[in-house]
Motif scaffolding. Structure first.
Motif, PDB file in Angstrom:
ATOM      1  N   THR A   1      -6.644  -0.819   6.276  1.00  0.00           N
ATOM      2  CA  THR A   1      -7.497  -1.663   7.129  1.00  0.00           C
ATOM      3  C   THR A   1      -8.770  -2.070   6.399  1.00  0.00           C
TER       4      THR A   1
ATOM      5  N   TYR B   1       0.879  -1.175   0.000  1.00  0.00           N
ATOM      6  CA  TYR B   1       0.000   0.000   0.000  1.00  0.00           C
ATOM      7  C   TYR B   1       0.909   1.215   0.000  1.00  0.00           C
TER       8      TYR B   1
ATOM      9  N   SER C   1      -8.704   2.839   3.046  1.00  0.00           N
ATOM     10  CA  SER C   1      -7.548   2.643   3.918  1.00  0.00           C
ATOM     11  C   SER C   1      -7.037   1.210   3.818  1.00  0.00           C
TER      12      SER C   1
END
Length: 259
Positions: free
Chosen positions: A177, A126, A175
Motif C-alpha cells: 500500500t 510484490y 508495504s
C-alpha cells in the motif's frame, strides 16, 4: 514533399494541429514516412510544444487521401519513438518534455515531482521469499534470509517511463500500500532509513519483448539501464535496484569539474 503549419497560437493546445503535407506518390519513401517525418521535425525543433493535440488518424487519412492504416502507422511510428502519446479520450498529443536527471543519491519519484511532472506508480509485483545465493550477495545478507522483491512501473502523464526492480530485506521493506502511494526512498525515510552512499552503474541496451510490453515501446528501442546498491550510515545495504528507462524520454546528466 513540402510541409507548412496551420497551427493556432501556442496557448490553444486543444485545437488539433493540422500539418499541410504535399505527398509525393511516385517517391520510394513510404507514404506513412512522408507524413511522420515532417511531424517529427516540427516536434524536435520545438515548433510543436509538449501537450499539443495532433489531428486524428481518420481526419488525416481523409484529408490526405491515404488509407486509415497509413495514417495510423505514421502516428504510431512517432508514438513508438516517444514523440507522441496516445490516450483514450485525450487524443494524440506531443509527448511531455524529456526527463533529464542528474546523478545523485535521490529518488526518481521525488526528482520527477521537483521537475514539474506528475508521476504515477503501478506496483506490478510484490514477492516475499527467501533469498537465493545471488540475492543474498546483493543485499549482503545470509542465504535463506527473508527478503522482498518489488517490481514497479513509473509513469509520467500516463506514459511508461521506467520499469524498476528492487530487493530489500523483509524487516525494512515498505508495504504494498505504501509503495502504491509514495516513492521507495520516501517510504524508507518514514522508517528512519536514509541512504548516505551508493554504488551505481549506468548502461544501455536494446529493448526485448518484455521491455517493449512494459514500456509501450517497440522491441529493439533504446533503453538506459541503472543498477544501484544503497548503503546506510552503518554501511549496511538498504536496497538493491535494477531499473530500465525509455531512452526517448529519459537521460542522465553528469556535472563535471576540473581537478
Amino acid at each position: 514533399m513540402t510541409t507548412t503549419s496551420t497551427s493556432a497560437a501556442d496557448g490553444e493546445a486543444d485545437q488539433p494541429f493540422i500539418p499541410q503535407i504535399d505527398l509525393d506518390r511516385d517517391s520510394a519513401d513510404p507514404l506513412y514516412r512522408q507524413i511522420s517525418q515532417p511531424l517529427e521535425e516540427l516536434i524536435l525543433s520545438g515548433a510543436l510544444k509538449a501537450g499539443r493535440l495532433i489531428e486524428d488518424e481518420v481526419s488525416m487519412a481523409q484529408r490526405l487521401s491515404v488509407s486509415r492504416p497509413t495514417a495510423r502507422r505514421a502516428l504510431q511510428d512517432l508514438v513508438a519513438r516517444g514523440l507522441l502519446t496516445r490516450r483514450r479520450g485525450a487524443g494524440t498529443r506531443v509527448t511531455p518534455s524529456h526527463v533529464r536527471r542528474s546523478l545523485s543519491l535521490t529518488s526518481l519519484n521525488d526528482d520527477l515531482v521537483k521537475s514539474g511532472f506528475k508521476p504515477h506508480t503501478q506496483v506490478m509485483s510484490y514477492q516475499v521469499r527467501l533469498a537465493n545465493d545471488e540475492e543474498a550477495a546483493l543485499l549482503h545478507c545470509e542465504e535463506g534470509h527473508e527478503i522482498v522483491r518489488i517490481e514497479r512501473l513509473r509513469l509520467i502523464d500516463e506514459r511508461p517511463l521506467a520499469f524498476m526492480s528492487n530487493l530489500l530485506r523483509a524487516d525494512i521493506a515498505p508495504s504494498l500500500t505504501q509503495l502504491s502511494q509514495f516513492g521507495l526512498y520516501a517510504c524508507l525515510d518514514e522508517r528512519g532509513l536514509r541512504p548516505v552512499a551508493a554504488e551505481q552503474a549506468i548502461g544501455a541496451r536494446s529493448a526485448n519483448d518484455a521491455d517493449a510490453s512494459r514500456l509501450a515501446i517497440s522491441a529493439g528501442a533504446a533503453l538506459l539501464t541503472m543498477q544501484r546498491t544503497a548503503y546506510d550510515a552503518r554501511e549496511q545495504v538498504i536496497e538493491y535496484g535494477s531499473h530500465v528507462y525509455n531512452a526517448a524520454l529519459y537521460s542522465f546528466q553528469f556535472n563535471l569539474t576540473a581537478n
